[in-house]
Motif scaffolding. Structure first.
Motif, short mmCIF file in Angstrom:
data_model
loop_
_atom_site.label_atom_id
_atom_site.label_comp_id
_atom_site.label_asym_id
_atom_site.label_seq_id
_atom_site.Cartn_x
_atom_site.Cartn_y
_atom_site.Cartn_z
N ASP A 137 0.60 -1.13 -0.28
CA ASP A 137 -0.35 0.29 0.40
C ASP A 137 0.75 1.16 -0.31
OD1 ASP A 137 -2.61 -0.88 0.14
OD2 ASP A 137 -2.71 -1.67 2.30
N ARG A 138 1.98 0.92 0.78
CA ARG A 138 2.78 2.13 0.60
C ARG A 138 3.50 2.76 -0.13
NH1 ARG A 138 6.00 1.32 5.77
NH2 ARG A 138 7.01 3.38 5.52
N LYS B 251 1.09 4.10 -3.03
CA LYS B 251 0.95 5.46 -2.89
C LYS B 251 2.05 6.74 -3.53
CE LYS B 251 -2.00 5.09 0.55
NZ LYS B 251 -2.22 5.30 2.33
#
Length: 494
Positions: A245-246, A249
Motif C-alpha cells: 500500500d505504501r 502511494k
C-alpha cells in the motif's frame, strides 16, 4: 577458438547465428569479451559469487579487485542471458547475508537495510579458508553509503526471477526481509515535502563530488524501478500488504512529480525562461522559485525542436540542466517516462549524437563543468577535470542501458549504430573504464584497462540486440493507473 568454453551448453545465446550479420564466424570481439568476463569471476568456498571490478595487474589496485554491487549488474545480466543463473543466485544470497552485518562508520551505526557497496573475498592458502570483507561506505571516497546498491539488488532479484522462472529465491523469508529493510529506509517518514529521495553527493555511480547532491535523477529513476520490482516480488502476507500500500502511494506521487517537474523539452524550457519569481501561493507556476537568469547558455542550443529529457536534479531554487545517461535510460526501462517522453529522449540522442555518443558511447553526463564552476562544484577534483571521468567522460558500460532503452522504444537502429562505434576501438584499447574528451576520442587519463563492466556492458548490448526477448528481465511496462492528466508540452502529450 573453442566456443564450448565460452558459452554454457544450456540455453546458449543465439550468437552462433551472427554469420549472416557479419559474414564471418561468430564475432571474435564477442568471444574475447566472454573469455575476459570469465577471468574476472570470484569464488567463495568453491562457489562463484560475483566478478571483480577490473583485471588490474598494477601494483596499486585500489578497490578494483572487489565485487561491486552496481558493477556486477551487467555481468549478472550477461550470465542470465547465457543460461548461467548460479553465479547470480549466489551473489544475491551473499550480499543479502552481508546486509545483516553491523555497519558502523566511526561511532555512527548505519540503517539495517543498507546494502554494501562492494565486498572482497580473502583466501588464506595456509588454512585453505575463505573470508569476506565488505565495504558499506566506510572505505569509499567521501565516506558515503551507496544508496543505489539496495535498488540494484531488488532490480537484479526481479531480473533473476523473470529470466529463470524460479520464484523460490525471491520467496525465501530472508529475501523478503531484505527487500522490506531496503524499502523501510526509503519509505520512512520525515520532513520531506517531495516524494523524491534526498541524497548526498557520491552515493551512486557518480561516487565523487559532482554537484549531484539533492534529488539526482539516477537515484530517483532507480528508486522508482526498485519500487515497481518490489511490487511484483513481495509476498502478500500481512507485512507485504502493508508495504505494498505504501509503495503504490509513493509510486503515484513520484511518477507525477518526476513527469511534471523534472521533464524538460523546448516548450518547458521556454516556460522556465519566462518564469516569474517570489510566488507565494498554491497557484504558483514557478513552484521551486528557480531564477530564469540561472539557466545556462548551452542548454538553449542543446535542446532540439523535437526531443527532451529528465533534468539532472530539481530542488528549491535549483535545476541542474545537465543530461545524465543512466537516469534517463532507467526512466525509460522502468516506465517512469511515458511512451511519449521515451520517444522524445531517443529523438534527443539522435539529434545530439556527436555530443552524447561521438567516438565512444556514452556520455555519463553532458556537458562538462569547467573553470570556476569546476573548482567550486568538484572541489578542484583532479580526476573529474572537464570531459574526463564523471565530468563528461564517455563510459562504455552505459552501452547496455542505451541498447535496452532503444529496443523498448522501438529504435534498435540507434543501439546498433552505437555498438558499431564501440566495436571500432573498445577491445583494441583493452576495454578501458572510460574515455576522455568532448567526443570520447582518448582513453581516460586514469582509466583502468580490462574493466569488467565495460566488457559485460558490451556483451549484454550485443545479446539483447540479437534476441530482444532478453529485454523483459530489465524492463517494465507502463502502469496505466499512473498516467497523468496534465499536459506540459506541445511536442508530446501524456
Amino acid at each position: 577458438m573453442d566456443f564450448e568454453n565460452v558459452f554454457s551448453p544450456s540455453k546458449r545465446s543465439s550468437f552462433n547465428s551472427c554469420n549472416a550479420q557479419y559474414g564471418l564466424e561468430p564475432h571474435l570481439m564477442f568471444v574475447e569479451a566472454w573469455e575476459a568476463l570469465r577471468k574476472t569471476m570470484v569464488y567463495f568456498r568453491g562457489q562463484p559469487v560475483g566478478t571483480i571490478a577490473a583485471l588490474d595487474n598494477s601494483d596499486e589496485k585500489l578497490n578494483y579487485d572487489q565485487v561491486f554491487v552496481r558493477d556486477f549488474v551487467p555481468s549478472a545480466l550477461a550470465f542470465l542471458m547465457n543460461g548461467e543463473p548460479e553465479i547470480v543466485k549466489n551473489f544475491i544470497l551473499k550480499t543479502l547475508r552481508l546486509q545483516s552485518w553491523e555497519k558502523k562508520i566511526d561511532r555512527f551505526q548505519l540503517g539495517e537495510g543498507v546494502m554494501p557497496a562492494s565486498f572482497k573475498v580473502l583466501h588464506d592458502p595456509v588454512r585453505n579458508t575463505d573470508t569476506i570483507m565488505a565495504d558499506f561506505g566506510e572505505s569509499a571516497i567521501g565516506r558515503v553509503a551507496p544508496v543505489d546498491s539496495g535498488f540494484w539488488w531488488i532490480i537484479l532479484l526481479r531480473a533473476y526471477t523473470k529470466s529463470t522462472g524460479d520464484t523460490s529465491l525471491a520467496e525465501m523469508p530472508d529475501c523478503q526481509k531484505g527487500m522490506r529493510l531496503i524499502l523501510a529506509l526509503c519509505l520512512s517518514e520525515g520532513f520531506d515535502t517531495f516524494p523524491t529521495l534526498l541524497c548526498a553527493d557520491g552515493c551512486s555511480m557518480i561516487d565523487r563530488r559532482m554537484g549531484v547532491y539533492g534529488y539526482p535523477i539516477e537515484i530517483q529513476a532507480l528508486f522508482f524501478m526498485a519500487l515497481r520490482c518490489a511490487l511484483v516480488l513481495l509476498k502478500q502476507d500481512d507485512q507485504g500488504k502493508e508495504l505494498t500500500d505504501r509503495i503504490v502511494k509513493r509510486l503515484h506521487a513520484l511518477s507525477f512529480h518526476m513527469r511534471s517537474y523534472f521533464w524538460l523539452d523546448l516548450k518547458q524550457l521556454n516556460d522556465i525562461y519566462r518564469y516569474k519569481t517570489e510566488e507565494y501561493s498554491h497557484t504558483a507556476v514557478n513552484k521551486f522559485n528557480v531564477m530564469p537568469d540561472s539557466l545556462p547558455e548551452w542548454v538553449f542550443d542543446f535542446m532540439p525542436t523535437y526531443g527532451g529529457y529528465f533534468l539532472g536534479n530539481v530542488g528549491p531554487s535549483n535545476m541542474d540542466f545537465r543530461w545524465f545517461c543512466l537516469g534517463n535510460c532507467i526512466a525509460i526501462l522502468s516506465s517512469l517516462a511515458t511512451p511519449e517522453q521515451s520517444t522524445a529522449i531517443m529523438d534527443l540522442i539522435e539529434s545530439r549524437w556527436e555530443e552524447l555518443v561521438g567516438d565512444m558511447p556514452v556520455k555519463v553526463c553532458y556537458p562538462a563543468i569547467e573553470g570556476h564552476d569546476w573548482r567550486i562544484i568538484t572541489g578542484c577534483d583532479p580526476k573529474n577535470t572537464r570531459w574526463s571521468y564523471h565530468n563528461g567522460g564517455s563510459w562504455p558500460v552505459l552501452l547496455w542501458l542505451l541498447t535496452a532503452a532503444c529496443i523498448k522504444v522501438g529504435r534498435p537502429q540507434i543501439a546498433r549504430r552505437a555498438i558499431e562505434v564501440a566495436e571500432l576501438r573498445l577491445a583494441k584499447d583493452g576495454w578501458p573504464e572510460y574515455y576522455d574528451g568532448k567526443s570520447g576520442r582518448y582513453i581516460g587519463k586514469q582509466a583502468r584497462k580490462h574493466q569488467t563492466w565495460s566488457v559485460a556492458g558490451y556483451l549484454v548490448a550485443k545479446m539483447m540486440l540479437e534476441d530482444p526477448s532478453h529485454l523483459g528481465m530489465i524492463s517494465l511496462e507502463e502502469d496505466k493507473q499512473m498516467k497523468p492528466t496534465i499536459k506540459r508540452s506541445s511536442s508530446w502529450s501524456f
